[in-house]
Scaffold this motif. Structure first.
Motif, PDB file in Angstrom:
ATOM      1  N   THR A 133      59.789 -63.626 -19.739  1.00 31.27           N
ATOM      2  CA  THR A 133      58.397 -63.237 -19.500  1.00 31.27           C
ATOM      3  C   THR A 133      58.253 -61.727 -19.599  1.00 31.27           C
ATOM      4  O   THR A 133      59.171 -60.973 -19.271  1.00 31.27           O
ATOM      5  N   GLY A 134      57.096 -61.284 -20.047  1.00 30.54           N
ATOM      6  CA  GLY A 134      56.835 -59.870 -20.183  1.00 30.54           C
ATOM      7  C   GLY A 134      56.544 -59.208 -18.847  1.00 30.54           C
ATOM      8  O   GLY A 134      56.308 -59.883 -17.836  1.00 30.54           O
ATOM      9  N   PRO A 135      56.504 -57.873 -18.826  1.00 32.02           N
ATOM     10  CA  PRO A 135      56.322 -57.150 -17.559  1.00 32.02           C
ATOM     11  C   PRO A 135      54.969 -57.375 -16.907  1.00 32.02           C
ATOM     12  O   PRO A 135      54.824 -57.170 -15.709  1.00 32.02           O
ATOM     13  N   HIS A 136      53.956 -57.782 -17.672  1.00 31.49           N
ATOM     14  CA  HIS A 136      52.618 -57.979 -17.115  1.00 31.49           C
ATOM     15  C   HIS A 136      52.235 -59.447 -16.999  1.00 31.49           C
ATOM     16  O   HIS A 136      51.070 -59.767 -16.758  1.00 31.49           O
ATOM     17  N   PHE A 142      52.028 -66.263 -19.245  1.00 35.36           N
ATOM     18  CA  PHE A 142      53.128 -66.470 -20.193  1.00 35.36           C
ATOM     19  C   PHE A 142      53.016 -67.845 -20.839  1.00 35.36           C
ATOM     20  O   PHE A 142      53.202 -67.985 -22.062  1.00 35.36           O
ATOM     21  N   ALA A 143      52.706 -68.875 -20.046  1.00 32.54           N
ATOM     22  CA  ALA A 143      52.575 -70.229 -20.594  1.00 32.54           C
ATOM     23  C   ALA A 143      51.450 -70.294 -21.617  1.00 32.54           C
ATOM     24  O   ALA A 143      51.589 -70.930 -22.667  1.00 32.54           O
ATOM     25  N   ALA A 198      45.146 -60.684 -19.996  1.00 31.05           N
ATOM     26  CA  ALA A 198      46.225 -59.709 -19.855  1.00 31.05           C
ATOM     27  C   ALA A 198      45.684 -58.311 -19.567  1.00 31.05           C
ATOM     28  O   ALA A 198      46.205 -57.595 -18.703  1.00 31.05           O
ATOM     29  N   SER A 199      44.636 -57.902 -20.288  1.00 29.51           N
ATOM     30  CA  SER A 199      44.116 -56.543 -20.122  1.00 29.51           C
ATOM     31  C   SER A 199      43.441 -56.361 -18.773  1.00 29.51           C
ATOM     32  O   SER A 199      43.412 -55.266 -18.221  1.00 29.51           O
ATOM     33  N   GLY A 382      52.446 -57.084 -23.013  1.00 32.49           N
ATOM     34  CA  GLY A 382      53.316 -57.327 -21.882  1.00 32.49           C
ATOM     35  C   GLY A 382      53.403 -58.773 -21.467  1.00 32.49           C
ATOM     36  O   GLY A 382      53.852 -59.080 -20.352  1.00 32.49           O
ATOM     37  N   VAL A 383      53.004 -59.699 -22.363  1.00 26.79           N
ATOM     38  CA  VAL A 383      53.071 -61.129 -22.053  1.00 26.79           C
ATOM     39  C   VAL A 383      54.465 -61.675 -22.332  1.00 26.79           C
ATOM     40  O   VAL A 383      54.981 -62.511 -21.589  1.00 26.79           O
TER      41      VAL A 383
END
Length: 431
Positions: A133-136, A142-143, A198-199, A382-383
């Motif tokens: 998974t990314g940091p954000h 993520f899914a 995400a944003s 970051g995802v």
């Protein structure tokens, strides 16, 4: 090599990136194995730390040191912007009209089924391998991103594969292109939602309102583009491109519209790629062929290799990392099963023969550059982590390379009584 001037270094990079994959594809026999985009992606990965960086680290350090990559980043950005624009230009909304319920059912199923399978797999991976998974990313974010990556079908690359297989004039080929066009339209809607999530950091307090706000801005922009900008472009191009001839002024107007649209979506919190895609869909359809004729070859053969190189430099495959190879294997399996089941079974249930339904199912896993662009967007947001990005790029290459042989295999298979139907359908000799 250390004494190379910046200009000479750039020219050497450009020569290697532009001529290398084309020669492999054209003269090295690559065109008989995989479409051009697969060779370009593999060439870019081979120039990265996974291969060239390990085999010849000194040479790699000179050619692709961080300072040497600065001139490439702008070209890579332009490559993606133009590719997204050309993808939107290929997408003709008129293709969706009058297709009937059977077409809509298969087209939607071919995207929804693999996306849901990928989302379920992504949720499990987020718990089993947190390093993917990314940091954000929350598990849900993520899914969602992972599901989109599994559900992608690349319209332009599929068109290239159909052209190489002499299937563009075949009914199955035209249906596959139509399904892919619907997939692309759904893809950008889903990407808009994920990027807004995400944003806005959807996991934080009040994040839901921020997601809704960014989403509303995005849909408002699309509405303004369709209702106001498109008619204005129609009138403007009619003036500067009489009889559909794309002269210098028309090309500049087209590129200005493209870059302005990309800048607006970047400004409102969505990705510039979305704006480029919207610009492509907004161009008057009667100019599409002329615009493609002026821009497509330069964009795909000259600009895109720079994007592939920077992408390849982000791909770092660790041979002894079981998590990376697990993600690659499961994502490949989910893509093939989800795409084929989500296309073949509905196509059969809506009246297609088994051979045609299978061919449709084997064509839809094609991903190519569109997958790499989506992965890059999700990495930058970051995802996805770098390790997950690397595994998924490898998955995109694998399933795209499998598209042609799987479709040929499906075309050779004929159940009892299907031969006459196949002959009536006008099958081509290569199938």
């Amino acid at each position: 090599m250390g004494g190379l001037s910046p200009a000479l270094l750039f020219l050497m990079q450009a020569l290697l990136l532009i001529a290398g994959p084309f020669l492999l594809w054209r003269l090295g026999g690559g065109r008989h194995v995989a479409p051009m985009v697969v060779i370009q992606i593999l060439f870019g990965v081979a120039l990265g730390p996974s291969l060239l960086g390990r085999l010849v680290p000194d040479l790699w350090g000179v050619l692709f040191a961080p300072a040497a990559l600065a001139p490439l980043s702008g070209l890579a950005l332009m490559a993606v912007v133009f590719f997204a624009f050309l993808t939107g230009l290929h997408l003709d909304p008129a293709d969706f009209r009058g297709r009937g319920g059977a077409f809509a059912t298969v087209a939607l199923s071919s995207m929804i089924v693999p996306t849901l399978m990928g989302g379920a797999l992504g949720w499990w991976l987020a718990g089993a391998f947190p390093g993917m998974t990314g940091p954000h990313a929350t598990p849900g974010l993520f899914a969602a991103g992972f599901g989109i990556c599994v559900g992608v079908t690349a319209l332009p690359v599929l068109g290239a594969i159909l052209r190489e297989m002499d299937l563009l004039g075949d009914r199955v080929g035209r249906l596959a292109l139509g399904y892919a066009a619907v997939n692309d339209a759904l893809l950008w809607l889903l990407i808009t939602a994920v990027l807004a999530w995400a944003s806005a950091d959807g996991a934080s307090a009040g994040g839901g309102w921020a997601v809704a706000w960014v989403g509303m801005l995005g849909f408002a922009y699309v509405g303004v583009t369709v209702l106001i900008v498109r008619p204005l472009l129609d009138r403007l191009l009619e003036r500067v491109a009489p009889e559909g001839r794309m002269g210098d002024t028309a090309v500049v107007v087209t590129c200005a519209a493209l870059l302005s649209s990309a800048a607006v979506t970047e400004l409102i919190g969505l990705h510039y790629i979305l704006g480029a895609f919207v610009a492509g869909t907004a161009m008057p359809r009667r100019y599409a062929a002329a615009i493609l004729d002026r821009l497509e070859h330069f964009s795909t053969l000259i600009l895109l290799p720079f994007f592939f190189t920077l992408t390849g430099l982000k791909v770092n495959l660790t041979l002894d990392d079981p998590a990376q190879w697990t993600v690659f294997a499961l994502a490949t399996l989910a893509t093939l099963v989800g795409k084929m089941a989500g296309t073949t079974l509905p196509a059969r249930l809506t009246g297609e023969s088994w051979p045609d339904a299978l061919r449709l199912g084997t064509l839809m896993p094609c991903k190519g550059l569109m997958e790499v662009i989506v992965l890059t967007v999700l990495l930058e947001a970051g995802v996805l982590s770098g390790a997950c990005f690397s595994a998924m790029v490898l998955m995109a290459v694998a399933v795209t390379a499998l598209t042609q042989p799987m479709t040929r295999l499906a075309g050779w298979w004929r159940p009892a009584g299907a031969a006459s139907a196949a002959a009536a359908g006008g099958r081509h000799g290569g199938m």
